[in-house]
Design an enzyme around this catalytic site. Structure first.
Site, PDB file in Angstrom:
ATOM      1  N   CYS A 101       0.841  -1.189   0.000  1.00 54.37           N
ATOM      2  CA  CYS A 101       0.000   0.000   0.000  1.00 54.37           C
ATOM      3  C   CYS A 101       0.887   1.254   0.000  1.00 54.37           C
ATOM      4  O   CYS A 101       1.514   1.548  -1.005  1.00 54.37           O
ATOM      5  CB  CYS A 101      -0.978  -0.035   1.172  1.00 54.37           C
ATOM      6  SG  CYS A 101      -2.374   1.105   0.988  1.00 54.37           S
ATOM      7  N   HIS A 147      -3.327  -5.235  -0.017  1.00 52.25           N
ATOM      8  CA  HIS A 147      -2.856  -5.766   1.262  1.00 52.25           C
ATOM      9  C   HIS A 147      -2.849  -7.301   1.226  1.00 52.25           C
ATOM     10  O   HIS A 147      -3.822  -7.942   1.641  1.00 52.25           O
ATOM     11  CB  HIS A 147      -3.752  -5.280   2.407  1.00 52.25           C
ATOM     12  CG  HIS A 147      -3.574  -3.848   2.756  1.00 52.25           C
ATOM     13  ND1 HIS A 147      -2.704  -3.428   3.739  1.00 52.25           N
ATOM     14  CD2 HIS A 147      -4.132  -2.724   2.234  1.00 52.25           C
ATOM     15  CE1 HIS A 147      -2.739  -2.108   3.831  1.00 52.25           C
ATOM     16  NE2 HIS A 147      -3.599  -1.656   2.921  1.00 52.25           N
ATOM     17  N   GLU A 188      -1.434  -9.332   3.136  1.00 57.27           N
ATOM     18  CA  GLU A 188      -1.406  -9.949   4.465  1.00 57.27           C
ATOM     19  C   GLU A 188      -2.779 -10.397   4.940  1.00 57.27           C
ATOM     20  O   GLU A 188      -2.890 -11.299   5.785  1.00 57.27           O
ATOM     21  CB  GLU A 188      -0.792  -8.979   5.491  1.00 57.27           C
ATOM     22  CG  GLU A 188      -1.624  -7.758   5.840  1.00 57.27           C
ATOM     23  CD  GLU A 188      -1.373  -6.551   4.951  1.00 57.27           C
ATOM     24  OE1 GLU A 188      -1.624  -5.412   5.399  1.00 57.27           O
ATOM     25  OE2 GLU A 188      -0.921  -6.752   3.800  1.00 57.27           O
TER      26      GLU A 188
END
Length: 553
Positions: free
Chosen positions: A384, A517, A519
């Site tokens: 990001c 993102h 994750e």
């Protein structure tokens, strides 16, 4: 006739931070491995509409779902453990409850009636829980109630779930209370009194827990389980030890060994087979058998609270599980990174992650860290804002764009290589107005992205991926051609080619920045490919350095 949905409510007592979320997530995994369809949700008593505008230093990370909900970090635990994608109906706050009720009142929805906590606030909470059940069509709904028994702000939620227990009927609702059994060193004994008082608080709200999950560092001493059962009016085998474990992913196995899922199924009348935990046990064996170790620096502005980057921590761990590696995270405050300090701070790390964030503080430190990684071939993953600073750094030092910056930080910069998304001008500071949720990304042929995602069993011919976003600013296409000519690789774009989703620096071992993102989609038994490739590159670089040193010795 279809089987009615079973409702499990998990409350906490004595102190916060006992691990209600891990308990809920672990129970969800155990029930799923018995063949049940499980859905999870969390109800938070704070007055914010959602965590989206809360400081990560106060609340930890904001976990984003596929459908764009900004939610509590515990939902990340639910997704990682249960391996089911959650939705906007998975997190509710007091703020959202009152917002909905007051907006309905202003619109005349109550036809002039007096709006009260009971029934209007409690009905709003109940409707949310029932909506999650209807949306998921799950066999079991696990609902964690944030806060601690006795908190004034939790009372409407307790009243709502008390009413659901009556409406769902006996045998279809279960209350699990997670509480602390402290050890007093001066007395050399564990104490049950805090648990007794906590259960008394619940009873005053009309809720009698069926199961007590006793959080303790050591096994319960002789007679203590009987004492808790007697004083809390539960069966002795309904007092479940929740002992400390070396890895949080050991929690489902520990709770299973202590009988939690067996008791839950018995109390709810669920006639299901024993859980298939072979894959989970194999994963734990792989975790324990790790022999390699690498150090990954996380360069951010919220490093004082590790929970601000919880999903990144877990994604690095997942990558380590898959590669037989212990990933040591070095926390680096981006405000400490300068031209003079960067070699000292990053000189011996095996990889660098620059995560997302908002605001100007610490940005120049991230740019300097990014430059160090690029020029010294340190494996790098920018997420990001991390991708955006990678673009800024490349534009300044390779693309010849002196003073390149983001309009988020300097609207008067001569080259705003990062700028507002179309349609977002004037919305800065507004909650819920960013690009949120899962969006498609077309992966460039022969890119590092294609190499990483192509190793996934279900993505052998990868062309398009879906990843979650949470941002307002984008790569400025006015500079795309110039930066590509300078050597930057565009690794992924939106399907209409209007938005840059990923960038890469060729010639480096692994240098990737992504606007999304990754994750949020990593799992302990299925690491995200970008984190896996980052750690693999870190391992290779570490081994090459060791070989180089050995030649000089």
């Amino acid at each position: 006739m279809s089987t009615p949905t079973k409702y499990i409510f998990i409350t906490g007592g004595v102190v916060s931070g006992l691990g209600k979320g891990i308990t809920a997530a672990s129970l969800g995994r155990l029930l799923k491995q018995r063949g049940l369809k499980v859905a999870a949700q969390k109800l938070d008593p704070y007055m914010n509409i959602d965590p989206g505008t809360m400081s990560p230093l106060q609340h930890g990370e904001v976990f984003v779902t596929d459908d764009g909900a900004e939610t509590d970090l515990d939902l990340g635990h639910y997704e990682r453990f249960i391996d089911e994608d959650l939705t906007k109906l998975s997190n509710l706050t007091s703020g959202k409850v009152y917002w909905n009720v007051l907006n309905r009142e202003r619109a005349g929805g109550y036809e002039g009636g007096t709006v009260q906590v009971i029934p209007h606030i409690t009905d709003e909470i109940k409707n949310f829980i029932y909506a999650r059940a209807a949306e998921s069509n799950a066999d079991v709904i696990i609902t964690e109630i944030g806060g601690t028994a006795g908190d004034i702000e939790i009372q409407p939620f307790l009243e709502a779930i008390r009413q659901i227990s009556l409406e769902a009927g006996r045998g279809n609702c279960l209350f699990v209370h997670v509480t602390l059994v402290p050890y007093l060193k001066s007395a050399a004994e564990q104490k049950s009194k805090p648990t007794q008082h906590s259960v008394s608080e619940l009873r005053s709200a009309g809720i009698a827990p069926h199961i007590i999950v006793a959080r303790t560092d050591e096994p319960l001493k002789n007679g203590l389980r009987d004492k808790i059962a007697r004083s809390c009016n539960v069966d002795v085998d309904c007092v479940i030890e929740n002992t400390s474990v070396a890895s949080l992913y050991e929690a489902p196995l520990m709770l299973h060994d202590n009988g939690l899922d067996d008791i839950v199924c018995r109390e709810l009348g669920l006639d299901v087979p024993a859980p298939d935990l072979d894959e989970w046990r194999a994963m734990m064996q792989a975790i324990e058998a790790r022999t390699t170790q690498v150090t990954i620096a996380v360069v951010g502005k919220y490093v004082q609270l590790n929970d601000a980057y919880l999903s990144i921590i877990e994604s690095l761990n997942h990558a380590g599980f898959a590669t037989g590696t212990r990933v040591d995270i070095r926390w680096v405050d981006s405000e400490d990174v300068t031209d003079e300090s960067v070699a000292r701070l990053l000189g011996d790390v095996d990889g660098v992650v620059i995560p997302g964030g908002f605001g100007e503080r610490g940005v120049e430190g991230k740019i300097i860290a990014c430059r160090y990684a690029r020029e010294n071939d340190v494996p790098f993953l920018g997420i990001c804002l991390g991708m955006q600073v990678a673009v800024i750094e490349f534009a300044r030092h390779v693309g010849g764009l002196i003073g390149a910056h983001s309009s988020e930080f300097d609207e008067q910069a001569p080259h705003c290589v990062i700028d507002y998304m179309p349609g977002q001008v004037g919305m800065v500071g507004s909650g819920g107005t960013m690009r949120l949720g899962a969006y498609p990304c077309v992966v460039a042929a022969e890119s590092l992205l294609e190499q990483a995602y192509g190793q996934e069993p279900c993505l052998q011919e990868v062309t398009c991926i879906y990843e979650r976003h949470r941002h307002r600013f984008e790569f400025n296409n006015e500079y795309r051609e110039r930066l590509v000519e300078a050597g930057l690789v565009i690794g992924g774009v939106s399907p209409d080619d209007s938005l840059v989703e990923a960038i890469e620096v060729p010639g480096n071992r692994f240098f990737v920045g992504v606007q999304f993102h990754p994750e949020f989609k990593s799992r302990p038994n299925r690491p995200h490919p970008l984190f896996r490739e980052l750690v693999q590159a870190a391992i290779e670089g570490m081994r090459e350095r060791l070989q180089e040193r050995s030649r000089w010795q």
